[in-house]
Scaffold this motif. Sequence first.
Motif: not given
Length: 355
Positions: A12, A16-17, A21, A44, A47, A165, A248, A250, A275
């Motif tokens: 995370a 990586e996010r 995305q 992640l 997701t 989200q 995961s 968050t 975020e």
Amino acid sequence: MRVIQIIDSLDAGGAERMAVQIANELLAAGHESHLCTTRREGSLRPTIDEKVGYIFLEKKGKLGIKAMTKLKTYVVKNNIEIIHAHSTSFFTATVIKWWLPSIKLVWHDHYGNAEAVADRNARVLKKCSRFFNGIISVNETLKTWAQEQLKSVSVIYLRNFVSIQKDQQLHVALPGIEGKRIVHLANLRPQKDHFTLLKAFKIVQKSYPDWSLLLVGKDFEDDYSRNIESTIQEENLYNHVHLLGSRSDTAAILCNTDIAVLSSISEGLPVALLEYGMARLPVIATEVGACKEVLAGHGITVAPAHTNELAAAIIDYIENPNQAKMMAASFQNHVITTFGAHSYIKELEKFYSTL
């Protein structure tokens, strides 16, 4: 377009996010979207949209020829047109480009230590960059560095974005008193400077002993993380500072906290700030990387490594809750309108089409 994102792990972190995305949002925009993680999976993984093509290489060692061959087969089978490699995955992507020259290769630079980019160990990166068709940098400093140091002729600055989200539930109840939680979302790395935050929180504790600090981020079980644990014990903060590790959930954690801090001494464009905004939190960040640009007056910025200044900012929010709520609401609106997925994907599509 048929595009594959490549990232070395699904821990995370910010890069990586972004990889996840982008893969999800390209799918939503009508493209054939794929994602490859080379070395390890992580929190992640759940997701990733189930309709995004996914491959895990389980790459071992520096070269990992078996894993490279596995990826080449996947790319050919799915007629991939564009490889979008994030951070350290550039080497894997370059090998595929070398094997399949017609593929377009984009490298995405998320380098978090932008203030010291001149000292970056980039020998291999510079050699690989002659195979890049384009480079995306997450702030102007990194864009300038790429233009001056790397071989690719097409370099753009494209700031990070945040996806809306989905509603999440907490995996487990959070420690601390409801309404009195401070959160810091960052993996346990030196550039995130947890120690200044701990010192600042110690000052806050003297006046507000019922507040808690939640540290959310991957523990790499190294000297840095061990020193964090030691400091918490030595400063008698173990009842109020909580290491939650990589999570995961968050989004749910942020929605159940009250003040958000980012105490870094160096940054690129931190996804954590976006975020925080989506979670409607009052934010304090250090003036590094693109943090001040992201906040744009909708939060408090402080000098990096300034304990007293950081403590004062936290106390200001605690003592002025109505002002904190107003700042949180204005920042959320700013993030939605300025850092939304729709405009980002449009810019990304335009860049892809020029390659």
